[in-house]
Write an enzyme that holds these catalytic residues in place. Structure first.
Site, PDB file in Angstrom:
ATOM      1  N   ASP A  63    -109.716  11.274  19.642  1.00  0.00           N
ATOM      2  CA  ASP A  63    -110.482  12.424  20.140  1.00  0.00           C
ATOM      3  C   ASP A  63    -109.488  13.393  20.767  1.00  0.00           C
ATOM      4  O   ASP A  63    -109.006  13.172  21.889  1.00  0.00           O
ATOM      5  CB  ASP A  63    -111.517  11.958  21.175  1.00  0.00           C
ATOM      6  CG  ASP A  63    -112.438  13.093  21.610  1.00  0.00           C
ATOM      7  OD1 ASP A  63    -112.156  14.270  21.254  1.00  0.00           O
ATOM      8  OD2 ASP A  63    -113.428  12.814  22.309  1.00  0.00           O
ATOM      9  N   ASP A 156    -109.513  23.950  -4.577  1.00  0.00           N
ATOM     10  CA  ASP A 156    -109.161  22.778  -3.766  1.00  0.00           C
ATOM     11  C   ASP A 156    -107.969  22.038  -4.359  1.00  0.00           C
ATOM     12  O   ASP A 156    -106.997  21.727  -3.670  1.00  0.00           O
ATOM     13  CB  ASP A 156    -110.348  21.816  -3.692  1.00  0.00           C
ATOM     14  CG  ASP A 156    -111.499  22.338  -2.851  1.00  0.00           C
ATOM     15  OD1 ASP A 156    -111.397  23.475  -2.342  1.00  0.00           O
ATOM     16  OD2 ASP A 156    -112.494  21.610  -2.708  1.00  0.00           O
TER      17      ASP A 156
END
Length: 343
Positions: A63, A156
């Site tokens: 995180d 992509d």
């Protein structure tokens, strides 16, 4: 040992472009640590896609909005050689992992930012996906329709491959000079550059640019492709194989003046054959032919299976081969390992 054996890569990307770029590096031996947010990246919901794009990587969950998560990533970045992020411009800086911050910590670091329109320019903050980048880059035909779910995401994949190339080039220079770099790669930029190398269209005729170059339906509802350009022998081989030998000696300059007529003759001849018959005849004659395959047919094709394209990737090397097919990491599977190699 694969060509990039041991190259230390931190991968903070999600979805397809970034993960495919780092998977190409991993297939060539790079030690890629995939860093995911708590709960994992969204592509894990599509496990068949996720696994193909993340083979040979190790995985941890951090995180970055917490001090501990940021500290852990910063420690890894201090010993990494490559850092790849796919955030929208400015997000990495707000998280404390921007290129200036990390390259000040590790001057040898090659830092690659992969985004839709790049980190600078009038469109940099515009959100988008593959179809948007293709549209801006004039990489969709004027009569384009909405893509199907199985359509190749051209922007992509093109940008991912270009990123792998640019990272490898920058690493080569960093090893020579001790100084890394920041790569700012926009997906739309890659297609715009490609399109810029192709001559501008002057007409829309519904047939190929020259007779015998295009897609041709067969009588069993399938399609083949023929790829004759200027080559006299390939044109002659195509005509003889299709039973239109009266056109075999027409020189290229004249063929350009009779595109509709001659391509129509090719199309009519192909339409009278099944796909298998057409491919067999044209192949036997030495003409440039390929059947239009489905994905399932492609996966079963002897050629690609013999070259182990799905298992080992598209790169073939004689001395230092790519790695064989490997597994994608489970979420946070390699926490605490740091850069201790497990391969």
């Amino acid at each position: 040992m694969a060509p990039l054996d041991g190259l230390r890569v931190l991968d903070l990307t999600m979805w397809r472009p970034g993960p495919y770029a780092t998977q190409l590096l991993a297939q060539l031996g790079a030690d890629v640590i995939k860093v995911e947010p708590p709960g994992g990246e969204p592509m894990r919901m599509f496990r068949d896609h996720f696994d193909v794009l993340n083979r040979h990587k190790r995985g941890i969950a951090l995180d970055l909005k917490t001090a501990d998560g940021l500290a852990a990533l910063t420690e890894l970045a201090g010993d990494a050689e490559v850092f790849v992020e796919g955030f929208r411009p400015g997000v990495a800086e707000r998280l404390g992992v921007g290129h200036q911050t990390l390259r000040a910590l590790n001057p040898r670091l090659v830092y690659c930012s992969l985004s839709g329109y790049g980190a600078a320019g009038p469109l940099k903050d515009v959100p988008g996906h593959d179809v948007n980048y293709r549209a801006h880059a004039a990489a969709l035909p004027p009569g384009a329709v909405s893509p199907e779910a199985d359509e190749l995401p051209l922007a992509d994949m093109a940008a991912a491959t270009m990123a792998a190339f640019a990272i490898t080039a920058a690493c080569l220079k960093a090893h020579e000079t001790g100084v890394g770099d920041r790569i700012d790669l926009g997906m739309a930029d890659v297609l715009a550059h490609w399109v810029g190398t192709v001559p501008a269209a002057t007409r829309r005729s519904g047939v190929g640019p020259v007779p015998g170059y295009g897609v041709y339906p067969t009588k069993d509802g399938q399609k083949i492709t023929i790829g004759v350009v200027s080559e006299e022998r390939l044109w002659a081989a195509t005509c003889h194989a299709l039973g239109i030998g009266e056109h075999a000696a027409v020189p290229f300059a004249e063929r350009l003046q009779r595109i509709g007529e001659l391509d129509g003759a090719v199309a009519a001849a192909v339409a009278g054959l099944t796909r298998e018959e057409a491919v067999e005849r044209l192949t036997r004659a030495g003409a440039p032919v390929a059947p239009l395959l489905t994905r399932a047919e492609m996966l079963e094709l002897d050629h690609f299976r013999s070259r182990r394209v799905q298992e080992e990737g598209p790169v073939r090397t004689a001395v230092h081969p790519p790695l064989a097919q490997g597994a994608a990491p489970e979420l946070d599977e390699h926490r605490g390992q740091g850069w201790r190699l497990t391969k």
